[in-house]
Design an enzyme around this catalytic site. Structure first.
Site, PDB file in Angstrom:
ATOM      1  N   GLY A   1       8.282  17.716  53.390  1.00 36.52           N
ATOM      2  CA  GLY A   1       7.165  16.173  52.713  1.00 36.52           C
ATOM      3  C   GLY A   1       6.805  16.657  51.400  1.00 36.52           C
ATOM      4  O   GLY A   1       7.591  17.593  50.421  1.00 36.52           O
TER       5      GLY A   1
ATOM      6  N   GLY B   1      17.869  24.141  50.507  1.00 35.97           N
ATOM      7  CA  GLY B   1      18.121  24.141  49.196  1.00 35.97           C
ATOM      8  C   GLY B   1      18.410  25.954  49.102  1.00 35.97           C
ATOM      9  O   GLY B   1      17.775  26.909  49.585  1.00 35.97           O
ATOM     10  N   GLN B   2      19.003  26.638  48.166  1.00 32.31           N
ATOM     11  CA  GLN B   2      19.523  27.502  47.419  1.00 32.31           C
ATOM     12  C   GLN B   2      17.901  28.252  47.453  1.00 32.31           C
ATOM     13  O   GLN B   2      17.380  29.616  46.929  1.00 32.31           O
ATOM     14  CB  GLN B   2      20.183  27.863  46.222  1.00 32.31           C
ATOM     15  CG  GLN B   2      21.007  28.987  46.049  1.00 32.31           C
ATOM     16  CD  GLN B   2      21.056  30.531  46.743  1.00 32.31           C
ATOM     17  OE1 GLN B   2      21.817  29.783  47.480  1.00 32.31           O
ATOM     18  NE2 GLN B   2      20.681  31.309  46.915  1.00 32.31           N
ATOM     19  N   LYS B   3      16.765  27.378  46.490  1.00 33.91           N
ATOM     20  CA  LYS B   3      15.986  27.981  46.251  1.00 33.91           C
ATOM     21  C   LYS B   3      15.053  28.526  47.408  1.00 33.91           C
ATOM     22  O   LYS B   3      14.469  29.844  47.168  1.00 33.91           O
ATOM     23  CB  LYS B   3      14.707  26.903  46.371  1.00 33.91           C
ATOM     24  CG  LYS B   3      13.305  27.004  45.564  1.00 33.91           C
ATOM     25  CD  LYS B   3      12.408  26.266  44.637  1.00 33.91           C
ATOM     26  CE  LYS B   3      11.220  26.507  44.254  1.00 33.91           C
ATOM     27  NZ  LYS B   3      10.032  26.481  46.031  1.00 33.91           N
ATOM     28  N   ASP B   4      15.060  28.519  48.148  1.00 37.57           N
ATOM     29  CA  ASP B   4      14.721  29.119  50.123  1.00 37.57           C
ATOM     30  C   ASP B   4      15.614  30.086  50.095  1.00 37.57           C
ATOM     31  O   ASP B   4      15.947  30.160  51.236  1.00 37.57           O
ATOM     32  CB  ASP B   4      13.680  28.411  50.730  1.00 37.57           C
ATOM     33  CG  ASP B   4      12.753  27.733  49.983  1.00 37.57           C
ATOM     34  OD1 ASP B   4      11.680  27.846  50.734  1.00 37.57           O
ATOM     35  OD2 ASP B   4      13.046  26.803  50.022  1.00 37.57           O
TER      36      ASP B   4
ATOM     37  N   SER C   1       9.086  22.121  43.475  1.00 38.09           N
ATOM     38  CA  SER C   1       8.251  22.843  43.727  1.00 38.09           C
ATOM     39  C   SER C   1       7.302  21.319  44.933  1.00 38.09           C
ATOM     40  O   SER C   1       5.947  20.826  43.760  1.00 38.09           O
ATOM     41  CB  SER C   1       7.779  23.647  44.210  1.00 38.09           C
ATOM     42  OG  SER C   1       6.838  24.326  45.624  1.00 38.09           O
ATOM     43  N   SER C   2       6.677  21.446  46.143  1.00 42.60           N
ATOM     44  CA  SER C   2       6.114  20.651  46.956  1.00 42.60           C
ATOM     45  C   SER C   2       4.496  21.158  45.885  1.00 42.60           C
ATOM     46  O   SER C   2       3.316  20.256  45.820  1.00 42.60           O
ATOM     47  CB  SER C   2       5.534  20.137  47.956  1.00 42.60           C
ATOM     48  OG  SER C   2       7.327  19.775  48.359  1.00 42.60           O
TER      49      SER C   2
ATOM     50  N   GLN D   1      15.058  32.092  53.845  1.00 44.11           N
ATOM     51  CA  GLN D   1      15.868  31.321  54.339  1.00 44.11           C
ATOM     52  C   GLN D   1      17.323  30.275  54.766  1.00 44.11           C
ATOM     53  O   GLN D   1      17.339  31.013  56.202  1.00 44.11           O
ATOM     54  CB  GLN D   1      15.157  29.611  54.256  1.00 44.11           C
ATOM     55  CG  GLN D   1      14.555  28.623  55.248  1.00 44.11           C
ATOM     56  CD  GLN D   1      13.418  27.609  54.532  1.00 44.11           C
ATOM     57  OE1 GLN D   1      12.795  27.722  55.089  1.00 44.11           O
ATOM     58  NE2 GLN D   1      14.845  26.926  53.795  1.00 44.11           N
TER      59      GLN D   1
ATOM     60  N   HIS E   1      14.327  18.118  46.502  1.00 46.13           N
ATOM     61  CA  HIS E   1      14.661  17.414  48.090  1.00 46.13           C
ATOM     62  C   HIS E   1      15.739  15.987  48.300  1.00 46.13           C
ATOM     63  O   HIS E   1      16.542  15.803  48.546  1.00 46.13           O
ATOM     64  CB  HIS E   1      13.382  16.945  48.972  1.00 46.13           C
ATOM     65  CG  HIS E   1      12.147  17.271  48.541  1.00 46.13           C
ATOM     66  ND1 HIS E   1      11.233  18.032  48.092  1.00 46.13           N
ATOM     67  CD2 HIS E   1      12.177  18.301  49.655  1.00 46.13           C
ATOM     68  CE1 HIS E   1       9.626  18.855  48.647  1.00 46.13           C
ATOM     69  NE2 HIS E   1      10.806  19.438  49.840  1.00 46.13           N
TER      70      HIS E   1
HETATM   71  P1  AMP Z   1      10.477  22.309  52.014  1.00 50.78           P
HETATM   72  O1  AMP Z   1      10.044  20.900  52.140  1.00 50.78           O
HETATM   73  O2  AMP Z   1       9.656  23.030  50.648  1.00 50.78           O
HETATM   74  O3  AMP Z   1      10.251  23.050  52.836  1.00 50.78           O
HETATM   75  O4  AMP Z   1      11.596  22.313  51.652  1.00 50.78           O
HETATM   76  C1  AMP Z   1      13.107  21.274  52.332  1.00 50.78           C
HETATM   77  C2  AMP Z   1      14.643  21.572  51.483  1.00 50.78           C
HETATM   78  O5  AMP Z   1      13.878  21.583  49.959  1.00 50.78           O
HETATM   79  C3  AMP Z   1      14.834  23.361  51.987  1.00 50.78           C
HETATM   80  O6  AMP Z   1      15.568  23.718  51.692  1.00 50.78           O
HETATM   81  C4  AMP Z   1      14.020  23.712  50.229  1.00 50.78           C
HETATM   82  O7  AMP Z   1      14.732  24.897  50.479  1.00 50.78           O
HETATM   83  C5  AMP Z   1      14.649  22.391  49.712  1.00 50.78           C
HETATM   84  N1  AMP Z   1      14.228  22.897  48.267  1.00 50.78           N
HETATM   85  C6  AMP Z   1      12.992  22.746  47.996  1.00 50.78           C
HETATM   86  N2  AMP Z   1      12.760  22.762  46.024  1.00 50.78           N
HETATM   87  C7  AMP Z   1      13.845  22.673  45.857  1.00 50.78           C
HETATM   88  C8  AMP Z   1      14.315  22.801  44.595  1.00 50.78           C
HETATM   89  N3  AMP Z   1      13.576  22.369  44.105  1.00 50.78           N
HETATM   90  N4  AMP Z   1      15.748  22.491  44.521  1.00 50.78           N
HETATM   91  C9  AMP Z   1      16.685  22.670  45.533  1.00 50.78           C
HETATM   92  N5  AMP Z   1      16.214  22.365  46.991  1.00 50.78           N
HETATM   93  C10 AMP Z   1      14.463  22.628  46.860  1.00 50.78           C
END
Ligand code: AMP
Length: 290
Positions: A27, A159-162, A197-198, A165, A33
């Site tokens: 979220g 996301g490639q960001k993580d 990023s959140s 993971q 996202h």
């Molecule tokens: P999270 O809500 O932070 O757990 O992220 C949920 C998904 O969104 C994960 O697969 C993250 O890698 C992806 N995500 C988060 N931030 C980004 C971003 N800036 N660019 C691409 N994907 C993202």
């Protein structure tokens, strides 16, 4: 679009819809996202449905991490999903997700040994983010497998960001013979290059300006690499020089072979340049895949 809060309702829905694409999130949705969701909606086939899960997963947070403070913006998130053409938002409570009676939740320590966990191999976990976030990837793998089972997803978007993971989820799929096709989406950045990023919500102006160093370091590596410099020692020193005044508190800055998560001394295709840093005590991560 419908919002589902319980596992029984979700199961009812997925019993009727067996062509599910899943976008797991915690979220506080932003355009990063959004890129995952847009891709899922774009790629869904005729009878396909896109489910976005929104769940701040307690078992992936350490005792001194920001589980309670993690931003929660459900109303905005639901609108965001609706505007992007999502079919279902799944928002379980922690008790619902882990089968705990609401009145028992104070007695239940989410980090204890009460649950069956999925534990990716230690040699892949004990590096990068997993080194400081002990137990984090066990929590991630466990909740992601539960979400796969609950939705019956055929495709899932990450996301490639993580990057660690993403690597570990692909490993889990291979090791446990899961039939989920993983789609990875490049990092979405703001106009100044900061990876969305959140947790960026916590940055004040000073923190925001400091945080820009992270992408400057990655860009420096990219530029040098494109000019033919592949020696990791040189790339590392040139990039880390940008943080001479210790504006950001670097937790790791590593060059990793993204085929196996081993450290590499020679940058080449599929080398992951990964950074985690605290900026005014806010932990941010970013990376570059060469
Ligand atoms: P999270 O809500 O932070 O757990 O992220 C949920 C998904 O969104 C994960 O697969 C993250 O890698 C992806 N995500 C988060 N931030 C980004 C971003 N800036 N660019 C691409 N994907 C993202």
């Amino acid at each position: 679009m419908i919002v589902i809060k319980t596992i029984s309702e979700l199961k009812e829905y997925t019993a009727k819809n067996d062509n599910i694409s899943l976008v797991p999130t915690m979220g506080a949705l932003h355009l990063g996202h959004g890129a995952l969701i847009k891709e899922a909606v774009k790629q869904k086939n005729q009878n396909g449905k896109v489910i976005v899960s929104i769940f701040v997963n307690p078992i992936q947070f350490g005792p001194n991490e920001d589980y309670n403070k993690y931003p929660r913006t459900l109303t905005e998130d639901v609108n965001f999903c609706e505007n992007l053409g999502v079919d279902v938002v799944f928002v379980p409570s922690a008790c619902e997700m882990y089968g705990i009676e609401e009145n028992q939740k104070d007695n239940f320590n989410f980090s204890n040994n009460y649950l069956t966990y999925v534990c990716p191999p230690y040699f892949l976990v004990n590096k990068l983010c997993g080194k400081s976030r002990v137990g984090h990837f066990d929590g991630v793998a466990t909740v992601v497998l539960k979400l796969f089972n609950l939705t019956g997803a055929k495709k899932a978007y990450f996301g490639q960001k993580d990057a660690q993971q993403l690597f570990l989820i692909k490993k889990m799929i291979k090791d446990l013979n899961l039939n989920v096709d993983i789609k990875s989406i490049p990092i979405v950045r703001d106009k100044n290059g900061l990876a969305l990023s959140s947790r960026n919500k916590y940055l004040d102006d000073d923190g925001y300006n400091k945080a820009l160093i992270i992408n400057k370091m990655l860009t420096k590596v990219k530029n040098l690499y494109e000019r033919g410099i592949t020696n990791v020692k040189i790339l590392f020193e040139e990039a880390i020089g940008l943080n001479n005044d210790n504006m950001i508190d670097i937790e790791y800055f590593e060059f990793i072979d993204f085929n196996n998560l081993e450290n590499t001394f020679e940058a080449k295709e599929n080398t992951l340049v990964a950074i985690a840093a605290k900026v005014n005590n806010i932990r941010l991560i970013d990376n570059l895949l060469l």
